[in-house]
Design a protein around this motif. Sequence first.
Motif, PDB file in Angstrom:
ATOM      1  N   ALA A  58      -2.421   4.780  -9.132  1.00 51.94           N
ATOM      2  CA  ALA A  58      -1.335   5.031 -10.085  1.00 51.94           C
ATOM      3  C   ALA A  58      -0.519   6.259  -9.658  1.00 51.94           C
ATOM      4  N   ALA A  59      -1.219   7.308  -9.231  1.00 50.59           N
ATOM      5  CA  ALA A  59      -0.527   8.516  -8.769  1.00 50.59           C
ATOM      6  C   ALA A  59       0.252   8.237  -7.492  1.00 50.59           C
ATOM      7  N   LEU A  60      -0.323   7.457  -6.584  1.00 54.93           N
ATOM      8  CA  LEU A  60       0.357   7.108  -5.340  1.00 54.93           C
ATOM      9  C   LEU A  60       1.648   6.354  -5.632  1.00 54.93           C
ATOM     10  N   ALA A  61       1.611   5.413  -6.560  1.00 52.11           N
ATOM     11  CA  ALA A  61       2.802   4.628  -6.908  1.00 52.11           C
ATOM     12  C   ALA A  61       3.917   5.520  -7.450  1.00 52.11           C
ATOM     13  N   VAL A  62       3.561   6.490  -8.275  1.00 54.64           N
ATOM     14  CA  VAL A  62       4.562   7.402  -8.827  1.00 54.64           C
ATOM     15  C   VAL A  62       5.126   8.296  -7.718  1.00 54.64           C
ATOM     16  N   ALA A  63       4.252   8.831  -6.870  1.00 57.59           N
ATOM     17  CA  ALA A  63       4.699   9.736  -5.799  1.00 57.59           C
ATOM     18  C   ALA A  63       5.617   9.039  -4.810  1.00 57.59           C
ATOM     19  N   LEU A  64       5.317   7.789  -4.475  1.00 57.17           N
ATOM     20  CA  LEU A  64       6.087   7.088  -3.444  1.00 57.17           C
ATOM     21  C   LEU A  64       7.293   6.329  -3.980  1.00 57.17           C
ATOM     22  N   ASP A  65       7.480   6.282  -5.277  1.00 60.50           N
ATOM     23  CA  ASP A  65       8.596   5.551  -5.871  1.00 60.50           C
ATOM     24  C   ASP A  65       9.911   5.966  -5.220  1.00 60.50           C
ATOM     25  N   PRO A  66      10.618   5.001  -4.587  1.00 58.38           N
ATOM     26  CA  PRO A  66      11.868   5.351  -3.907  1.00 58.38           C
ATOM     27  C   PRO A  66      12.944   5.889  -4.848  1.00 58.38           C
ATOM     28  N   GLN A  67      12.853   5.571  -6.127  1.00 56.63           N
ATOM     29  CA  GLN A  67      13.828   6.067  -7.102  1.00 56.63           C
ATOM     30  C   GLN A  67      13.398   7.387  -7.731  1.00 56.63           C
ATOM     31  N   GLY A  68      12.191   7.814  -7.441  1.00 54.46           N
ATOM     32  CA  GLY A  68      11.642   9.030  -8.041  1.00 54.46           C
ATOM     33  C   GLY A  68      12.101  10.284  -7.314  1.00 54.46           C
ATOM     34  N   PRO A  69      11.659  11.435  -7.817  1.00 58.69           N
ATOM     35  CA  PRO A  69      12.094  12.713  -7.256  1.00 58.69           C
ATOM     36  C   PRO A  69      11.427  13.073  -5.935  1.00 58.69           C
ATOM     37  N   GLY A  70      10.399  12.342  -5.514  1.00 53.36           N
ATOM     38  CA  GLY A  70       9.744  12.653  -4.247  1.00 53.36           C
ATOM     39  C   GLY A  70       8.926  13.916  -4.292  1.00 53.36           C
ATOM     40  N   THR A  71       8.243  14.151  -5.406  1.00 51.77           N
ATOM     41  CA  THR A  71       7.433  15.358  -5.549  1.00 51.77           C
ATOM     42  C   THR A  71       5.944  15.008  -5.610  1.00 51.77           C
ATOM     43  N   GLN A  72       5.118  16.022  -5.519  1.00 53.87           N
ATOM     44  CA  GLN A  72       3.674  15.866  -5.545  1.00 53.87           C
ATOM     45  C   GLN A  72       3.212  15.316  -6.900  1.00 53.87           C
ATOM     46  N   VAL A  73       2.276  14.379  -6.848  1.00 54.39           N
ATOM     47  CA  VAL A  73       1.700  13.798  -8.066  1.00 54.39           C
ATOM     48  C   VAL A  73       0.178  13.931  -7.966  1.00 54.39           C
ATOM     49  N   TRP A  75      -3.864  13.372  -9.546  1.00 53.05           N
ATOM     50  CA  TRP A  75      -4.738  12.491 -10.314  1.00 53.05           C
ATOM     51  C   TRP A  75      -6.104  13.145 -10.407  1.00 53.05           C
ATOM     52  N   ASP A  76      -6.876  12.793 -11.421  1.00 47.88           N
ATOM     53  CA  ASP A  76      -8.242  13.287 -11.524  1.00 47.88           C
ATOM     54  C   ASP A  76      -9.067  12.329 -12.375  1.00 47.88           C
ATOM     55  N   ASN A  77     -10.363  12.388 -12.165  1.00 47.01           N
ATOM     56  CA  ASN A  77     -11.314  11.619 -12.951  1.00 47.01           C
ATOM     57  C   ASN A  77     -12.394  12.590 -13.406  1.00 47.01           C
ATOM     58  N   PRO A  78     -12.337  13.037 -14.657  1.00 44.60           N
ATOM     59  CA  PRO A  78     -13.319  14.012 -15.129  1.00 44.60           C
ATOM     60  C   PRO A  78     -14.749  13.489 -15.124  1.00 44.60           C
ATOM     61  N   ASP A  79     -14.925  12.173 -15.171  1.00 49.80           N
ATOM     62  CA  ASP A  79     -16.277  11.610 -15.163  1.00 49.80           C
ATOM     63  C   ASP A  79     -16.982  11.799 -13.821  1.00 49.80           C
ATOM     64  N   THR A  80     -16.216  11.764 -12.727  1.00 51.73           N
ATOM     65  CA  THR A  80     -16.819  11.913 -11.402  1.00 51.73           C
ATOM     66  C   THR A  80     -16.488  13.258 -10.750  1.00 51.73           C
ATOM     67  N   THR A  81     -15.627  14.036 -11.363  1.00 54.84           N
ATOM     68  CA  THR A  81     -15.099  15.318 -10.867  1.00 54.84           C
ATOM     69  C   THR A  81     -14.265  15.153  -9.599  1.00 54.84           C
ATOM     70  N   ARG A  82     -13.897  13.930  -9.259  1.00 56.89           N
ATOM     71  CA  ARG A  82     -13.030  13.719  -8.097  1.00 56.89           C
ATOM     72  C   ARG A  82     -11.582  13.841  -8.547  1.00 56.89           C
ATOM     73  N   LYS A  83     -10.763  14.396  -7.671  1.00 57.84           N
ATOM     74  CA  LYS A  83      -9.339  14.538  -7.968  1.00 57.84           C
ATOM     75  C   LYS A  83      -8.570  14.651  -6.672  1.00 57.84           C
ATOM     76  N   GLY A  84      -7.264  14.555  -6.774  1.00 58.15           N
ATOM     77  CA  GLY A  84      -6.452  14.649  -5.575  1.00 58.15           C
ATOM     78  C   GLY A  84      -4.969  14.693  -5.884  1.00 58.15           C
ATOM     79  N   THR A  85      -4.191  14.781  -4.818  1.00 53.82           N
ATOM     80  CA  THR A  85      -2.735  14.790  -4.933  1.00 53.82           C
ATOM     81  C   THR A  85      -2.142  13.913  -3.834  1.00 53.82           C
ATOM     82  N   PHE A  86      -0.963  13.388  -4.117  1.00 51.61           N
ATOM     83  CA  PHE A  86      -0.159  12.669  -3.134  1.00 51.61           C
ATOM     84  C   PHE A  86       1.203  13.326  -3.088  1.00 51.61           C
ATOM     85  N   THR A  87       1.684  13.573  -1.874  1.00 49.28           N
ATOM     86  CA  THR A  87       3.012  14.141  -1.685  1.00 49.28           C
ATOM     87  C   THR A  87       3.774  13.259  -0.707  1.00 49.28           C
ATOM     88  N   PRO A  88       4.925  12.697  -1.136  1.00 48.31           N
ATOM     89  CA  PRO A  88       5.714  11.882  -0.207  1.00 48.31           C
ATOM     90  C   PRO A  88       6.281  12.761   0.899  1.00 48.31           C
TER      91      PRO A  88
END
Length: 141
Positions: A58-73, A75-88
């Motif tokens: 979901a975060a990747l789709a928002v970050a890569l959206d060609p109509q979007g601002p092209g900024t870092q997005v 994501w996190d999952n508090p249940d597993t403590t995993r998280k990350g970012t995507f930057t186009p």
Amino acid sequence: MKLLAVGLIALSTSACSFSFGLSALDDDEPKATGAIAAKAVTPLSADLDNEDWRRAKAALAVALDPQGPGTQVSWDNPDTTRKGTFTPMGAPFVKDDEICRTFSANLSGPSAASLHGMACRPSGGEWAIKEVKPHKGQAKV
């Protein structure tokens, strides 16, 4: 009246029947049970489970959206403590009739990694990661 009585008898006795297909008797295949979270099939990390990957996609789709601002997005999952970012990285481009865009990804938590990749999507489709590799560190001068 006789017809009504016959109909009621037929209806009441038909409710007592039970049927099932023969495949219900086949025990050759193991049955999946339990609530163990399955690992997701993702090129980012073998440690991500299905919910991690759902949030990351979901975060990747928002970050890569060609109509979007092209900024870092993020994501996190508090249940597993995993998280990350995507930057186009750079502008979207067309390759093999798909819209593509390069990105950098950072994963933290138990599966920490810094990655660089490319994802593409057909018109109106979902983004799919086509390539991903560890991000090369800057050369020391």
